[in-house]
Write an enzyme that holds these catalytic residues in place. Structure first.
Site, PDB file in Angstrom:
ATOM      1  N   LYS A  77       0.861  -1.188   0.000  1.00 38.66           N
ATOM      2  CA  LYS A  77       0.000   0.000   0.000  1.00 38.66           C
ATOM      3  C   LYS A  77       0.899   1.241   0.000  1.00 38.66           C
ATOM      4  O   LYS A  77       1.964   1.247   0.642  1.00 38.66           O
ATOM      5  CB  LYS A  77      -0.869  -0.038   1.265  1.00 38.66           C
ATOM      6  CG  LYS A  77      -1.825   1.132   1.423  1.00 38.66           C
ATOM      7  CD  LYS A  77      -2.656   0.951   2.703  1.00 38.66           C
ATOM      8  CE  LYS A  77      -3.661   2.063   2.908  1.00 38.66           C
ATOM      9  NZ  LYS A  77      -4.444   1.871   4.158  1.00 38.66           N
ATOM     10  N   SER A 152      -9.415   1.820   3.498  1.00 35.13           N
ATOM     11  CA  SER A 152      -8.612   2.592   2.581  1.00 35.13           C
ATOM     12  C   SER A 152      -7.643   1.758   1.742  1.00 35.13           C
ATOM     13  O   SER A 152      -7.135   2.246   0.738  1.00 35.13           O
ATOM     14  CB  SER A 152      -7.824   3.650   3.374  1.00 35.13           C
ATOM     15  OG  SER A 152      -6.938   3.036   4.260  1.00 35.13           O
ATOM     16  N   SER A 176      -9.288  -0.633   7.673  1.00 35.80           N
ATOM     17  CA  SER A 176      -8.824  -0.510   6.285  1.00 35.80           C
ATOM     18  C   SER A 176      -8.222  -1.755   5.654  1.00 35.80           C
ATOM     19  O   SER A 176      -7.966  -1.777   4.459  1.00 35.80           O
ATOM     20  CB  SER A 176      -7.807   0.617   6.165  1.00 35.80           C
ATOM     21  OG  SER A 176      -8.493   1.829   6.062  1.00 35.80           O
TER      22      SER A 176
HETATM   23  N1  GLN Z   1     -12.598   3.959   7.272  1.00 36.21           N
HETATM   24  C1  GLN Z   1     -11.809   4.331   8.397  1.00 36.21           C
HETATM   25  C2  GLN Z   1     -11.387   5.771   8.286  1.00 36.21           C
HETATM   26  O1  GLN Z   1     -11.699   6.358   7.321  1.00 36.21           O
HETATM   27  C3  GLN Z   1     -10.624   3.430   8.518  1.00 36.21           C
HETATM   28  C4  GLN Z   1      -9.422   3.857   7.794  1.00 36.21           C
HETATM   29  C5  GLN Z   1      -8.210   3.015   8.082  1.00 36.21           C
HETATM   30  O2  GLN Z   1      -8.301   1.975   8.729  1.00 36.21           O
HETATM   31  N2  GLN Z   1      -7.070   3.510   7.648  1.00 36.21           N
HETATM   32  O3  GLN Z   1     -10.774   6.310   9.138  1.00 36.21           O
END
Ligand code: GLN
Length: 478
Positions: A77, A152, A176
């Site tokens: 990532k 994400s 994420s």
């Molecule tokens: N959807 C969550 C957020 O927007 C999780 C994001 C993540 O785990 N990086 O913060």
């Protein structure tokens, strides 16, 4: 024709001469290039991967034993540092930035024989649940390209889903890794807070962030976890606890069979009835198989999302203050009449809408007048959640939950309603608030044809139990 099932099978095929690492690299590069319209990759390091592959094939030809991740093809990532390679957190503010060092996980992977194939698209600074917040455009779900892959770490999930690589590393601050794994029909693990070094991971919310693993099987997750976990002089939050040989024991039956599920979670109005029904069936088959599976009351469920967003935006507003256009990253070509203007222009141009929203929210909850009302309150709730989990794990070995309330939604469907998007994190943020290891395993198919998963959580550093239980639950579904 090359076929990938598990790392173990691949290694058997390498050893018997049925395939080579070069052949594997060629296969995955071709698949990644062929799937370019899904927008999962921001860079592919084909030439370097082939050089590494040739060396690894030489080792085999010379009769040397295979390294633990010999020739395993991995994607990263775009928040994980790889020396002399681009690193942008899918943000314009880091456009053209190259990392000057390797993340600890990258060092460990390479020392174990893995090959880094490329850099994967994600939500900007890992903020989002749909991968629509990337400066490089949305990632599309390989099962249905009109749908989001989740976020994400959406690019990382799609890359494994579509056989562009064997393993992806993502980051999980509030879901994420697990949420895109659920939307894409693959396995996604977020280890305990402190199991894997965060050195070289671009920070979003440091007391929540963990590097996580995507794979097609629980066994492969175990094989990678045992390599990248463990203490690190560069990250004082990593545990000194020894790292078990997860892959050697992942298929062993676990004696730990006391499972809890949260009543409020399965009765929540946002939960798709088909997902509830599927999990109810799993509960019944586990009970039949001899597990104790109890409904436990969790009256703080509706507090987890607000608590998560107060604390993570606060930490993000602090972490992202370093992107000021001075030492690195985007600098505005507008006329910067003084230092404040330089900061303002760089940040206004460099950050996307969601990142700005969160920086402002975080700055607000930390501001003198509101600190106690929001930040302190959220910290107190976090403490109560941790205490509650400690109590629960005295009586139970694991918690099962849905991973997400609904399957993958259409691109654009939630983009205009950030609160709806936040609320869909209801089942994943708890593990990060408390620091628990949690996994999403792809067990089910929705009547729409989309996959979805079951989430399993254990007490901190009980990854062995988590992986063994996951394997056992998967077997019950075969
Ligand atoms: N959807 C969550 C957020 O927007 C999780 C994001 C993540 O785990 N990086 O913060």
């Amino acid at each position: 024709m090359f076929r990938f099932t598990t790392i173990k099978d691949y290694h058997n095929n390498l050893q018997s001469g049925q395939t080579t690492v070069v052949e594997a690299v060629r296969f995955f590069v071709e698949a990644a290039k062929g799937g370019a319209s899904l927008n999962a990759w921001l860079s592919i390091y084909e030439d370097e991967a082939l050089v590494a592959a040739k060396q690894l094939d030489e080792h085999i030809r010379a009769g040397q034993p295979l390294l633990p991740l010999h020739g395993v093809i991995v994607g990263l990532k775009d928040v994980i540092a790889y020396k002399n390679h681009p690193l942008s957190a899918a943000s314009k503010i880091l456009e053209n930035f190259q990392s000057i060092f390797d993340a600890t996980v990258v060092e460990k992977l390479q020392a174990a024989g893995a090959i880094i194939l490329g850099r994967q698209n994600c939500d900007e600074f890992a903020m989002g649940s749909s991968n629509e917040n990337s400066a490089y455009g949305p990632v599309k779900n390989g099962i249905d390209p009109t749908r989001v892959p989740g976020g994400s770490s959406g690019g990382s999930a799609v890359a494994v889903q579509m056989n562009h690589c064997m393993i992806s590393l993502g980051s999980d601050t509030g879901g994420s890794v697990r949420q895109p794994a659920d939307f894409c029909g693959i396995v996604g693990l977020k280890p305990s807070y402190g199991r894997i070094s965060r050195y070289g991971l671009i920070a979003y919310a440091s007391s929540f962030d963990q590097i996580g693993i995507f794979a097609k099987s629980v066994t492969d997750v175990a094989a990678v976890l045992e390599i990248i976990a463990g203490s690190d002089a560069f990250d004082s939050t990593v545990s000194e606890l020894p790292v078990p040989a997860y892959s050697a024991v992942v298929d062993e039956p676990t004696p730990k069979k006391r499972i809890a599920y949260f009543k409020e979670a399965l009765e929540h109005p946002s939960l798709d009835p088909a997902i509830k029904a599927a999990i109810d069936t799993t509960i019944q088959s586990m009970q039949k198989a001899g597990y104790t599976v109890d409904a436990v009351s969790f009256d703080m469920l509706d507090l987890v999302v607000p608590t998560y967003y107060v604390l993570t935006t606060a930490e993000a507003s602090s972490n992202l203050s370093r992107y000021d256009g001075v030492k690195f990253g985007h600098r505005s070509s507008a006329e910067n009449k003084d230092l404040t203007a330089l900061y303002k222009n760089a940040r206004s141009e460099g950050f996307g809408k969601e990142v700005k929203r969160r920086i402002m929210l975080g700055t607000f909850v930390l501001s003198a007048g509101y600190f106690d009302a929001y930040f302190t309150k959220a910290q107190q709730i976090r403490k109560l959640l941790v205490d509650g989990a400690t109590q629960l794990f005295k009586n139970y070995d694991a918690i099962i939950l849905p991973t997400v309330p609904s399957p993958a939604f259409l691109i654009g469907d939630n983009a205009k309603d950030p609160v709806a998007m936040f609320l869909a994190d209801i089942y994943t943020v708890y593990a990060n608030l408390v620091g628990l290891p949690a996994i999403s395993i792809p067990l089910y198919k929705h009547h729409s044809g989309l996959p979805f998963g079951l989430q399993v959580m254990c007490a901190p550093f009980e990854e062995t139990t988590l992986l063994q239980l996951s394997t056992a639950i998967q077997k019950l579904h075969e």
